[in-house]
Write an enzyme that holds these catalytic residues in place. Sequence first.
Site, PDB file in Angstrom:
ATOM      1  N   ARG A  46      10.580 -12.042 -12.336  1.00  0.00           N
ATOM      2  CA  ARG A  46      10.028 -10.682 -12.247  1.00  0.00           C
ATOM      3  C   ARG A  46      10.473  -9.807 -13.412  1.00  0.00           C
ATOM      4  O   ARG A  46       9.712  -8.936 -13.854  1.00  0.00           O
ATOM      5  CB  ARG A  46      10.423 -10.040 -10.928  1.00  0.00           C
ATOM      6  CG  ARG A  46       9.642 -10.647  -9.785  1.00  0.00           C
ATOM      7  CD  ARG A  46       9.973  -9.993  -8.488  1.00  0.00           C
ATOM      8  NE  ARG A  46       9.055 -10.448  -7.449  1.00  0.00           N
ATOM      9  CZ  ARG A  46       9.280 -10.328  -6.157  1.00  0.00           C
ATOM     10  NH1 ARG A  46      10.396  -9.765  -5.726  1.00  0.00           N
ATOM     11  NH2 ARG A  46       8.393 -10.748  -5.288  1.00  0.00           N
ATOM     12  N   LYS A 210      -2.338 -19.980  10.248  1.00  0.00           N
ATOM     13  CA  LYS A 210      -3.169 -19.308  11.246  1.00  0.00           C
ATOM     14  C   LYS A 210      -4.482 -18.758  10.712  1.00  0.00           C
ATOM     15  O   LYS A 210      -4.527 -18.209   9.622  1.00  0.00           O
ATOM     16  CB  LYS A 210      -2.389 -18.118  11.801  1.00  0.00           C
ATOM     17  CG  LYS A 210      -1.181 -18.494  12.613  1.00  0.00           C
ATOM     18  CD  LYS A 210      -0.591 -17.203  13.090  1.00  0.00           C
ATOM     19  CE  LYS A 210       0.632 -17.361  13.922  1.00  0.00           C
ATOM     20  NZ  LYS A 210       1.245 -16.034  14.083  1.00  0.00           N
ATOM     21  N   GLY A 366       2.292 -16.615  -0.872  1.00  0.00           N
ATOM     22  CA  GLY A 366       3.617 -17.235  -0.996  1.00  0.00           C
ATOM     23  C   GLY A 366       3.630 -18.748  -1.009  1.00  0.00           C
ATOM     24  O   GLY A 366       4.150 -19.365  -1.932  1.00  0.00           O
ATOM     25  N   GLY A 389       1.715  -9.658  -0.254  1.00  0.00           N
ATOM     26  CA  GLY A 389       0.959  -8.793   0.662  1.00  0.00           C
ATOM     27  C   GLY A 389      -0.081  -7.944  -0.046  1.00  0.00           C
ATOM     28  O   GLY A 389      -1.191  -7.750   0.460  1.00  0.00           O
TER      29      GLY A 389
HETATM   30  P1  AMP Z   1       0.569 -19.221   5.625  1.00  0.00           P
HETATM   31  O1  AMP Z   1       1.833 -18.430   5.447  1.00  0.00           O
HETATM   32  O2  AMP Z   1      -0.335 -18.696   6.681  1.00  0.00           O
HETATM   33  O3  AMP Z   1      -0.106 -19.531   4.326  1.00  0.00           O
HETATM   34  O4  AMP Z   1       1.044 -20.603   6.263  1.00  0.00           O
HETATM   35  C1  AMP Z   1       1.862 -21.489   5.583  1.00  0.00           C
HETATM   36  C2  AMP Z   1       2.477 -22.419   6.588  1.00  0.00           C
HETATM   37  O5  AMP Z   1       1.479 -23.147   7.240  1.00  0.00           O
HETATM   38  C3  AMP Z   1       3.390 -23.426   5.949  1.00  0.00           C
HETATM   39  O6  AMP Z   1       4.717 -23.159   6.345  1.00  0.00           O
HETATM   40  C4  AMP Z   1       2.899 -24.749   6.485  1.00  0.00           C
HETATM   41  O7  AMP Z   1       3.943 -25.586   6.900  1.00  0.00           O
HETATM   42  C5  AMP Z   1       2.049 -24.356   7.669  1.00  0.00           C
HETATM   43  N1  AMP Z   1       1.041 -25.364   7.969  1.00  0.00           N
HETATM   44  C6  AMP Z   1       0.162 -25.916   7.116  1.00  0.00           C
HETATM   45  N2  AMP Z   1      -0.570 -26.860   7.721  1.00  0.00           N
HETATM   46  C7  AMP Z   1      -0.152 -26.926   9.011  1.00  0.00           C
HETATM   47  C8  AMP Z   1      -0.531 -27.711  10.132  1.00  0.00           C
HETATM   48  N3  AMP Z   1      -1.496 -28.646  10.047  1.00  0.00           N
HETATM   49  N4  AMP Z   1       0.122 -27.498  11.295  1.00  0.00           N
HETATM   50  C9  AMP Z   1       1.091 -26.565  11.377  1.00  0.00           C
HETATM   51  N5  AMP Z   1       1.488 -25.777  10.348  1.00  0.00           N
HETATM   52  C10 AMP Z   1       0.874 -25.954   9.171  1.00  0.00           C
END
Ligand code: AMP
Length: 410
Positions: A46, A210, A366, A389
């Site tokens: 940064r 999610k 991230g 964010g």
């Molecule tokens: P996000 O912060 O929403 O981008 O989510 C990232 C997280 O999603 C990471 O820590 C991954 O381990 C998790 N992730 C990715 N694929 C899967 C999956 N098939 N089942 C559960 N968690 C997952």
Amino acid sequence: MTKKNINFMNMYKIDDYKFSGKKAIIRVDFNVPLHKETLEVTDDTRIKGALPTINKIIKDGGSVILMSHLGRPKEGPEEKYSLKHVIPTLKKLLGKDVKFADDCIGASAVKLSKELKKGEILLLENLRFYKEETKGDEAFAKKLASYADVYVNDAFGTAHRAHASTTIIAQFYDKKDIMFGYLIEKELEAMDKILNSTEKPVTAIMGGAKVSDKIEIIEHLLPNINNLIIGGGMTYTFIKANGGKIGNSVCEDDKLKLAKKLLKKAKELNVNVFIPVDAVNADSFDANAKTNYSKTDETPDGWMGLDIGETTLKVFTSIIEYSKIILWNGPMGVFEFEKFAHGTSEIAKSLAKATKNGAYTLVGGGDSVAAINKNKLADKVSYVSTGGGAMLEYLEGKELPGIKIIRGSK
Ligand code: AMP
């Protein structure tokens, strides 16, 4: 859908500004990780990111006052959050001396800023030692503004907050004396390429845990993309919504209707949606879990899909490699576990290949940034966003206060 015409007309660009003889106060993002015991900077990314803006002003014959937050101090000053800890790194990177005001609105800041000469650099103590910063207090912002002739915002990571130093301060300057630094300019350029591209095909790759976290981005992107690739945990909400068997895979049961609605909207807008057809499954959520392989809509009972399978990879990489503009946000699987990192790594490599072949590729959020770094491919894609964010909110179509105050409304 009519395209938004972004109003750059009234905006002053850093490249056009003559800083000679002027004092510029720059909101930088020096919220860097420090070693727990020695309090030395452990990652200077940064700080390096702020150098082009600082150097430009100094080279022009101006002087620079730097302000930032560091960590989340609760009640006033805390030694471990003092910005004095970044001085050695900053001096080394700049090859120049850096003065320090140990209270961002105290007597030292007033005196040092007043006495600051052409070519000199002053760093102010952590802004968040005052609650007024995050509250967006006007008197506090006015005091900061009183130190300089020009305000430059180069902290994209906090541009979605209406804090004193990121937004409120700008109102104490003439419109011609407020502008973005190079870092924010680059971030906006990258995201606007995705949101307003006339080059096609545009592909968005959305992964992560999610659907609920990504809904708004997907909805906002749909009118301007040709392909939507879905991966990661959210796959299974879509598979279940389509009537598939998902075993123990993660699923947001309260978002099934929404998933269907998104698919319908995509169809109406002629967006091709690619959902994984096969997966590497695990018998538990564990780095050493037993694995098997199945179609995503025939996940065996007791198993959960943690990575995309080979057939899916082939489809995804062929879409990526024929696209001209690509956004990647979120991993394809649980890439933190080596056994389930393959899909994400291959997507990272595919993005690098597409870039080499002339595509514009933006990686943000991230975990996809972590994945691209893990594969040592950060310099093989067009742009890696540092925004977090702020980037997500921008891509969702939200107006960021720190951007709006300088650029005006979209
Ligand atoms: P996000 O912060 O929403 O981008 O989510 C990232 C997280 O999603 C990471 O820590 C991954 O381990 C998790 N992730 C990715 N694929 C899967 C999956 N098939 N089942 C559960 N968690 C997952």
